[in-house]
Design an enzyme around this catalytic site. Sequence first.
Site, PDB file in Angstrom:
ATOM      1  N   ASP A  45       0.852  -1.193   0.000  1.00 48.92           N
ATOM      2  CA  ASP A  45       0.000   0.000   0.000  1.00 48.92           C
ATOM      3  C   ASP A  45       0.887   1.242   0.000  1.00 48.92           C
ATOM      4  OD1 ASP A  45      -2.953   1.044   0.787  1.00 48.92           O
ATOM      5  OD2 ASP A  45      -1.445   2.246   1.830  1.00 48.92           O
ATOM      6  N   TYR A  50       3.003   9.876  -0.225  1.00 49.99           N
ATOM      7  CA  TYR A  50       4.096   9.252   0.535  1.00 49.99           C
ATOM      8  C   TYR A  50       5.446   9.507  -0.158  1.00 49.99           C
ATOM      9  CZ  TYR A  50       0.254   6.527   2.682  1.00 49.99           C
ATOM     10  OH  TYR A  50      -0.904   6.130   3.298  1.00 49.99           O
ATOM     11  N   LYS A  75      -2.760   5.952  -4.357  1.00 49.72           N
ATOM     12  CA  LYS A  75      -3.896   6.833  -4.053  1.00 49.72           C
ATOM     13  C   LYS A  75      -3.740   8.194  -4.721  1.00 49.72           C
ATOM     14  CE  LYS A  75      -3.777   4.648   0.520  1.00 49.72           C
ATOM     15  NZ  LYS A  75      -2.388   4.564   0.964  1.00 49.72           N
ATOM     16  N   HIS A 108      -7.686   9.522  -1.822  1.00 48.74           N
ATOM     17  CA  HIS A 108      -7.003   9.426  -0.523  1.00 48.74           C
ATOM     18  C   HIS A 108      -7.830  10.051   0.617  1.00 48.74           C
ATOM     19  CE1 HIS A 108      -2.673   9.117   1.224  1.00 48.74           C
ATOM     20  NE2 HIS A 108      -3.563   8.878   2.154  1.00 48.74           N
TER      21      HIS A 108
HETATM   22  P1  NAD Z   1       0.515   1.256  11.929  1.00 44.94           P
HETATM   23  O1  NAD Z   1      -0.635   1.092  12.845  1.00 44.94           O
HETATM   24  O2  NAD Z   1       0.846   0.195  10.945  1.00 44.94           O
HETATM   25  O3  NAD Z   1       1.732   1.586  12.877  1.00 44.94           O
HETATM   26  C1  NAD Z   1       3.034   1.677  12.418  1.00 44.94           C
HETATM   27  C2  NAD Z   1       3.927   1.833  13.650  1.00 44.94           C
HETATM   28  O4  NAD Z   1       3.690   0.727  14.535  1.00 44.94           O
HETATM   29  C3  NAD Z   1       5.400   1.713  13.271  1.00 44.94           C
HETATM   30  O5  NAD Z   1       5.922   2.978  12.988  1.00 44.94           O
HETATM   31  C4  NAD Z   1       5.994   1.108  14.519  1.00 44.94           C
HETATM   32  O6  NAD Z   1       6.301   2.148  15.406  1.00 44.94           O
HETATM   33  C5  NAD Z   1       4.893   0.290  15.095  1.00 44.94           C
HETATM   34  N1  NAD Z   1       5.060  -1.166  14.842  1.00 44.94           N
HETATM   35  C6  NAD Z   1       4.944  -1.822  13.651  1.00 44.94           C
HETATM   36  N2  NAD Z   1       5.119  -3.137  13.833  1.00 44.94           N
HETATM   37  C7  NAD Z   1       5.343  -3.331  15.160  1.00 44.94           C
HETATM   38  C8  NAD Z   1       5.594  -4.463  15.956  1.00 44.94           C
HETATM   39  N3  NAD Z   1       5.628  -5.696  15.440  1.00 44.94           N
HETATM   40  N4  NAD Z   1       5.785  -4.282  17.300  1.00 44.94           N
HETATM   41  C9  NAD Z   1       5.732  -3.058  17.852  1.00 44.94           C
HETATM   42  N5  NAD Z   1       5.491  -1.927  17.139  1.00 44.94           N
HETATM   43  C10 NAD Z   1       5.302  -2.070  15.795  1.00 44.94           C
HETATM   44  O7  NAD Z   1       0.302   2.679  11.205  1.00 44.94           O
HETATM   45  P2  NAD Z   1       0.391   3.218   9.728  1.00 44.94           P
HETATM   46  O8  NAD Z   1       1.705   2.939   9.117  1.00 44.94           O
HETATM   47  O9  NAD Z   1      -0.052   4.619   9.780  1.00 44.94           O
HETATM   48  O10 NAD Z   1      -0.748   2.391   8.969  1.00 44.94           O
HETATM   49  C11 NAD Z   1      -0.482   1.309   8.106  1.00 44.94           C
HETATM   50  C12 NAD Z   1      -0.562   1.726   6.673  1.00 44.94           C
HETATM   51  O11 NAD Z   1      -1.862   2.245   6.374  1.00 44.94           O
HETATM   52  C13 NAD Z   1       0.362   2.889   6.302  1.00 44.94           C
HETATM   53  O12 NAD Z   1       1.717   2.523   6.240  1.00 44.94           O
HETATM   54  C14 NAD Z   1      -0.250   3.314   4.999  1.00 44.94           C
HETATM   55  O13 NAD Z   1       0.114   2.416   3.966  1.00 44.94           O
HETATM   56  C15 NAD Z   1      -1.737   3.201   5.329  1.00 44.94           C
HETATM   57  N6  NAD Z   1      -2.313   4.499   5.801  1.00 44.94           N
HETATM   58  C16 NAD Z   1      -3.315   5.074   5.079  1.00 44.94           C
HETATM   59  C17 NAD Z   1      -3.862   6.268   5.481  1.00 44.94           C
HETATM   60  C18 NAD Z   1      -4.952   6.892   4.688  1.00 44.94           C
HETATM   61  O14 NAD Z   1      -5.313   8.057   4.933  1.00 44.94           O
HETATM   62  N7  NAD Z   1      -5.541   6.197   3.741  1.00 44.94           N
HETATM   63  C19 NAD Z   1      -3.402   6.924   6.631  1.00 44.94           C
HETATM   64  C20 NAD Z   1      -2.382   6.325   7.355  1.00 44.94           C
HETATM   65  C21 NAD Z   1      -1.870   5.108   6.948  1.00 44.94           C
END
Ligand code: NAD
Length: 282
Positions: A45, A50, A75, A108
């Site tokens: 994704d 990004y 997106k 998005h």
């Molecule tokens: P997430 O909930 O995946 O959290 C990521 C954070 O969690 C990392 O930076 C790390 O600190 C922690 N983490 C990851 N794996 C871990 C583990 N095994 N143990 C402990 N901590 C851990 O948040 P995200 O990245 O914001 O969301 C996932 C994806 O969703 C994004 O990368 C993106 O692709 C998408 N996204 C979309 C939107 C949107 O507006 N459509 C917004 C935000 C994110």
Amino acid sequence: MTVPNITLNDGTTIPQLGFGTFLIDDADAERAVTEAFEAGYRHIDTATIYRNEAGVGRAIAASGIPRDELYITTKLWDDAHTGDAAKRAIETSLEKLGLDRVDLYLIHWPVPAHGTYVEAWENLIRFREDGLATSIGVANFVGQRLDDIISATGVTPAVDQIELHPAFQQRVVVDFAHARDIAIQAWGPLGQGKYPLLEEPAVTDAAQAHGKTPAQAVLRWHIQRGNIIFPKSTNAARVRENFDIFDFELTADEMAAISALDRPDGRVSADPEERNDIRPSK
Ligand code: NAD
């Protein structure tokens, strides 16, 4: 380990677990996505904003993985909803990704005050007709916004990608989407590391009972709820850990205890109904 597929309302399938790339910069994206491929992920994704599509594209090209085994989402950013800008945006994304089509293309954010999301949706419908995207959907659309685009075009989005984790479950939005056969993609599945989800006793107890980590317990909760997820990490060990969630099952009691973490103030990011500032993508 096999990642389950979810069938979307357009008849295509999407791997229920993928790899998120928010906040991974272009220079690091090739390494991070390559490590995700090595761990077994096939669903990535990304998004124009990004600014890492080129790095993702380099990892795709270097992987040698057949195109039909990959599932790539990107997106449309806020500043390109209308006119020729939208076409230029998807063409630029495809060029950076090194692809002639994406599997899923999303609006998005709706940025409601600008009144452009219906036109953006009409553009995405055209992109699907032109073969630039196999499936189309939205992100951060709640309630009436979904019905606005459906009633204007007769086309229902395949997915709605919204902030969703145990502390912020958006049940009204989820029920609204499911009633229209729209699949839910849960972004921030781990609460973006901002909310202390992984320290909640409901999570740590479930993890301990199965010999898993708290992150694995939360991700497994999503899988059993039917959410499509793509957790992000740039740490290779965590990337593998987040993939290793298909050899255990949370009990009904464990699911209920984690579901009970839902709270009205659990949101960790922007409210899409209020987010109306358009930051330029360049
Ligand atoms: P997430 O909930 O995946 O959290 C990521 C954070 O969690 C990392 O930076 C790390 O600190 C922690 N983490 C990851 N794996 C871990 C583990 N095994 N143990 C402990 N901590 C851990 O948040 P995200 O990245 O914001 O969301 C996932 C994806 O969703 C994004 O990368 C993106 O692709 C998408 N996204 C979309 C939107 C949107 O507006 N459509 C917004 C935000 C994110």
